[in-house]
Design an enzyme around this catalytic site. Structure first.
Site, mmCIF file in Angstrom:
data_model
loop_
_atom_site.group_PDB
_atom_site.id
_atom_site.type_symbol
_atom_site.label_atom_id
_atom_site.label_comp_id
_atom_site.label_asym_id
_atom_site.label_seq_id
_atom_site.Cartn_x
_atom_site.Cartn_y
_atom_site.Cartn_z
ATOM 1 N N VAL A 1 -0.497 -2.241 10.701
ATOM 2 C CA VAL A 1 0.111 -2.006 11.958
ATOM 3 C C VAL A 1 -0.387 -2.580 13.058
ATOM 4 O O VAL A 1 0.180 -2.365 14.229
ATOM 5 C CB VAL A 1 -0.151 -0.206 12.171
ATOM 6 C CG1 VAL A 1 0.403 0.525 11.045
ATOM 7 C CG2 VAL A 1 -1.759 -0.020 11.961
ATOM 8 N N GLU B 1 0.830 -1.107 -0.059
ATOM 9 C CA GLU B 1 0.104 0.029 0.002
ATOM 10 C C GLU B 1 0.919 1.120 0.127
ATOM 11 O O GLU B 1 1.818 0.947 0.520
ATOM 12 C CB GLU B 1 -0.842 -0.169 1.250
ATOM 13 C CG GLU B 1 -1.822 1.057 1.617
ATOM 14 C CD GLU B 1 -2.529 0.838 2.893
ATOM 15 O OE1 GLU B 1 -2.086 0.055 3.711
ATOM 16 O OE2 GLU B 1 -3.384 1.650 3.181
ATOM 17 N N CYS C 1 -5.110 -3.224 2.638
ATOM 18 C CA CYS C 1 -4.760 -3.369 3.930
ATOM 19 C C CYS C 1 -6.026 -3.491 4.715
ATOM 20 O O CYS C 1 -6.831 -4.685 4.793
ATOM 21 C CB CYS C 1 -4.295 -1.985 4.413
ATOM 22 S SG CYS C 1 -3.170 -2.483 5.840
ATOM 23 N N LYS D 1 -9.126 2.135 -2.049
ATOM 24 C CA LYS D 1 -9.626 1.521 -0.858
ATOM 25 C C LYS D 1 -10.734 1.828 -0.265
ATOM 26 O O LYS D 1 -11.026 3.055 -0.068
ATOM 27 C CB LYS D 1 -8.409 1.780 -0.038
ATOM 28 C CG LYS D 1 -8.364 1.074 1.418
ATOM 29 C CD LYS D 1 -7.272 1.825 2.607
ATOM 30 C CE LYS D 1 -7.250 0.884 3.878
ATOM 31 N NZ LYS D 1 -5.962 1.268 4.401
HETATM 32 C C1 ACM Z 1 -3.947 0.047 7.234
HETATM 33 O O1 ACM Z 1 -5.143 -0.017 6.803
HETATM 34 N N1 ACM Z 1 -2.996 0.548 6.311
HETATM 35 C C2 ACM Z 1 -3.783 -0.263 8.586
#
Ligand code: ACM
Length: 272
Positions: free
Chosen positions: A178, A44, A151, A115
């Site tokens: 994370v 990402e 992510c 996203k």
């Molecule tokens: C994330 O979605 N980069 C934690």
């Protein structure tokens, strides 16, 4: 076909360093390994880094889809080496920014997934996408369907389920993880949907003023039975590839009496 992840340590705000670093890691891998990946996932926000503190930083590190340096670099590598890429980037569109992923094909075509589920302070900077990411690739003269999620999209099981229901053989998952859960949770996403998954995470730390954030590495590739086919270290830059037969993901029977899609009971209310 060979599917791969590239795990690396971007430098926050340094787009040309990040592009160079990906090029260096890839050309070393292509020279030293006997493998030519057919599909490679890159983390990402690989052009920009993650920890923004102002829109000036987003502006300086973003590109219009299909027009920037990051796109040009990957498109060139793709057409020269026959590699399909799914790569996270900071996208600018009009006045808005999106946390997006390129789907770049060796024939020069591309798509963009934005996203949908933004994590924490990403909500300050990015607009959410509104279209699930399902795409077709042509690999060795065969159609391969991929689903793309970025992510935190993983946390919402309906994302991967939708992609699988739409026919994804492989879920491609650029990430900047994370929290300590995803690498284990992908077992369930792969198994419950009987698909391959490729999570390409980043490593290292972004530091911006008084803030910092640490990323967990450990990129993973799973098969439709939940087997871990590849797993990177938590702190090293690496490319790993595995050979798969993508059509295995099209069989949704667990046994002669259970097809995981046909057996869903979507019309039963579980509310008391
Ligand atoms: C994330 O979605 N980069 C934690």
């Amino acid at each position: 076909m060979y599917i791969s992840f590239l795990q690396f340590k971007p430098e926050f705000g340094n787009v040309s360093y990040n592009i160079d670093r990906i090029q260096v890691l890839l050309s070393k891998y292509l020279k030293e390994s006997a493998i030519k990946p057919d599909l490679m996932v890159i983390p990402e926000l690989a052009n920009s880094g993650y920890l923004f503190s102002g829109f000036d930083e987003l502006e300086a590190t973003s590109e219009t889809a299909g027009e920037g340096e990051f796109y040009n670099s990957l498109q060139k590598i793709s057409s020269e080496n026959g590699i399909n890429f799914v790569a996270g980037f900071n996208e600018k569109s009009g006045k808005d920014f999106y946390n997006s992923a390129y789907i770049i094909r060796p024939d020069g075509s591309f798509d963009v997934y934005r996203k949908i589920h933004l994590f924490d302070e990403e909500k300050k900077w990015f607009k959410p996408g509104d279209k699930p990411g399902i795409y077709s690739l042509n690999i060795n003269e065969e159609e391969v369907k991929i689903g793309v999620m970025i992510c935190f999209d993983w946390f919402f099981p309906e994302t991967a389920r939708y992609l699988a229901l739409k026919g994804a053989d492989i879920i491609c998952h650029p990430a900047n993880l994370v929290m300590p859960y995803c690498q284990r949770a992908m077992f369930t996403r792969a198994l419950e949907n009987q698909v391959y998954t490729i999570t390409a995470n980043r490593i290292g730390k972004d530091i911006n003023g008084s803030k910092d954030i640490f990323f967990t590495g450990e990129s993973v590739i799973l098969d439709p039975k939940g087997n871990y086919l590849a797993r990177a270290k938590t702190d090293s830059e690496e490319i790993q590839s595995v050979e798969i037969e993508h059509t295995i993901a099209r069989n949704k029977f667990l046994n002669p009496n259970n097809n995981i899609f046909d057996d869903r009971k979507v019309n039963i209310s579980i509310e008391q």
